[in-house]
Write a protein that holds these residues in place. Structure first.
Motif, PDB file in Angstrom:
ATOM      1  N   ARG A  22       0.822  -1.211   0.000  1.00 44.69           N
ATOM      2  CA  ARG A  22       0.000   0.000   0.000  1.00 44.69           C
ATOM      3  C   ARG A  22       0.854   1.259   0.000  1.00 44.69           C
ATOM      4  O   ARG A  22       0.480   2.272  -0.574  1.00 44.69           O
ATOM      5  N   LEU A  23       2.000   1.194   0.634  1.00 46.03           N
ATOM      6  CA  LEU A  23       2.904   2.339   0.700  1.00 46.03           C
ATOM      7  C   LEU A  23       3.463   2.701  -0.669  1.00 46.03           C
ATOM      8  O   LEU A  23       3.603   3.869  -0.999  1.00 46.03           O
ATOM      9  N   VAL A  24       3.752   1.697  -1.478  1.00 45.56           N
ATOM     10  CA  VAL A  24       4.429   1.970  -2.753  1.00 45.56           C
ATOM     11  C   VAL A  24       3.609   1.612  -3.995  1.00 45.56           C
ATOM     12  O   VAL A  24       4.022   1.911  -5.114  1.00 45.56           O
ATOM     13  N   GLU A  25       2.445   0.995  -3.822  1.00 41.97           N
ATOM     14  CA  GLU A  25       1.659   0.471  -4.947  1.00 41.97           C
ATOM     15  C   GLU A  25       1.389   1.491  -6.053  1.00 41.97           C
ATOM     16  O   GLU A  25       1.853   1.330  -7.179  1.00 41.97           O
ATOM     17  N   ASP A  26       0.636   2.512  -5.770  1.00 46.06           N
ATOM     18  CA  ASP A  26       0.266   3.489  -6.787  1.00 46.06           C
ATOM     19  C   ASP A  26       1.328   4.551  -6.985  1.00 46.06           C
ATOM     20  O   ASP A  26       1.460   5.112  -8.070  1.00 46.06           O
ATOM     21  N   THR A  27       2.057   4.833  -5.940  1.00 44.26           N
ATOM     22  CA  THR A  27       3.017   5.940  -5.963  1.00 44.26           C
ATOM     23  C   THR A  27       4.373   5.568  -6.541  1.00 44.26           C
ATOM     24  O   THR A  27       5.141   6.451  -6.901  1.00 44.26           O
ATOM     25  N   TRP A  28       4.678   4.311  -6.574  1.00 44.63           N
ATOM     26  CA  TRP A  28       5.996   3.839  -7.027  1.00 44.63           C
ATOM     27  C   TRP A  28       7.115   4.448  -6.194  1.00 44.63           C
ATOM     28  O   TRP A  28       8.199   4.737  -6.699  1.00 44.63           O
ATOM     29  N   LEU A  29       6.866   4.639  -4.921  1.00 46.60           N
ATOM     30  CA  LEU A  29       7.886   5.225  -4.053  1.00 46.60           C
ATOM     31  C   LEU A  29       9.090   4.310  -3.881  1.00 46.60           C
ATOM     32  O   LEU A  29      10.093   4.709  -3.309  1.00 46.60           O
ATOM     33  N   ASP A  30       8.994   3.097  -4.388  1.00 46.87           N
ATOM     34  CA  ASP A  30      10.160   2.221  -4.418  1.00 46.87           C
ATOM     35  C   ASP A  30      11.055   2.534  -5.614  1.00 46.87           C
ATOM     36  O   ASP A  30      12.155   2.003  -5.735  1.00 46.87           O
ATOM     37  N   ASN A  31      10.609   3.427  -6.491  1.00 39.21           N
ATOM     38  CA  ASN A  31      11.388   3.788  -7.685  1.00 39.21           C
ATOM     39  C   ASN A  31      11.822   5.249  -7.722  1.00 39.21           C
ATOM     40  O   ASN A  31      12.768   5.582  -8.413  1.00 39.21           O
ATOM     41  N   TRP A  32      11.084   6.117  -7.046  1.00 40.80           N
ATOM     42  CA  TRP A  32      11.460   7.529  -7.043  1.00 40.80           C
ATOM     43  C   TRP A  32      10.973   8.216  -5.778  1.00 40.80           C
ATOM     44  O   TRP A  32      10.216   7.660  -5.009  1.00 40.80           O
ATOM     45  N   SER A  33      11.418   9.435  -5.606  1.00 43.36           N
ATOM     46  CA  SER A  33      11.164  10.194  -4.392  1.00 43.36           C
ATOM     47  C   SER A  33       9.706  10.637  -4.267  1.00 43.36           C
ATOM     48  O   SER A  33       9.044  10.953  -5.254  1.00 43.36           O
ATOM     49  N   ALA A  34       9.263  10.713  -3.029  1.00 39.48           N
ATOM     50  CA  ALA A  34       7.931  11.234  -2.730  1.00 39.48           C
ATOM     51  C   ALA A  34       7.815  12.702  -3.135  1.00 39.48           C
ATOM     52  O   ALA A  34       6.711  13.215  -3.323  1.00 39.48           O
ATOM     53  N   GLU A  35       8.939  13.367  -3.284  1.00 38.73           N
ATOM     54  CA  GLU A  35       8.939  14.769  -3.710  1.00 38.73           C
ATOM     55  C   GLU A  35       8.166  14.945  -5.017  1.00 38.73           C
ATOM     56  O   GLU A  35       7.548  15.983  -5.251  1.00 38.73           O
TER      57      GLU A  35
END
Length: 144
Positions: free
Chosen positions: A48-61
């Motif tokens: 849930r943390l990285v699913e839609d946001t792809w935060l495992d690939n790029w910054s939350a910025e």
């Protein structure tokens, strides 16, 4: 939580839910370790943390103004994501909950998730210390 005041509020809700669960050691012992229905597990929270946001690939910025209110929120989320993913890569996504909770880096991951959770909850005007919502409740909140 004022979910709909952010353009991508459903993503924010999922990130907040994951951070909330990842930041609460009591919840982890009472729900995840016991396999309590309705709350998923560590891997589910990371998803849930990285699913839609792809935060495992790029910054939350990248999501400031859409998912995150400001760079401060984004920076704290980035730290939490990196800490949790490092442990997941070391123990494996299919590892039992106990492997995560017993990992030497887990307290630091919990602390980072807590800092991010506190900041996001404050930004939404929510009490950060209420217990995490179940996944069915989260699904009801994020329905269109």
């Amino acid at each position: 939580m004022p979910l709909n005041d952010m353009p991508w509020w459903r993503w924010r809700a999922n990130v907040r839910s994951a951070l909330h669960m990842l930041s609460d050691p009591d919840f982890q012992r009472e729900c995840w370790l016991t396999g309590r229905e309705g709350y998923g597990d560590v891997t589910d929270a990371v998803y849930r943390l990285v699913e839609d946001t792809w935060l495992d690939n790029w910054s939350a910025e990248k999501y400031v103004g859409t998912v995150f209110r400001d760079s401060g929120e984004a920076a704290l989320v980035d730290v939490a994501v990196l800490r949790v993913l490092k442990i997941m890569h070391q123990v494996g996504a299919d590892a039992p909950v106990s492997a995560f909770l017993e990992h030497h880096g887990w307290p630091e991951a919990v602390r980072a998730a807590r800092e991010a959770h506190l900041r996001l909850a404050a930004g939404d005007g929510d009490d950060p210390d209420v217990p995490p919502r179940s996944l069915p409740v989260l699904a009801m909140l994020t329905q269109v």
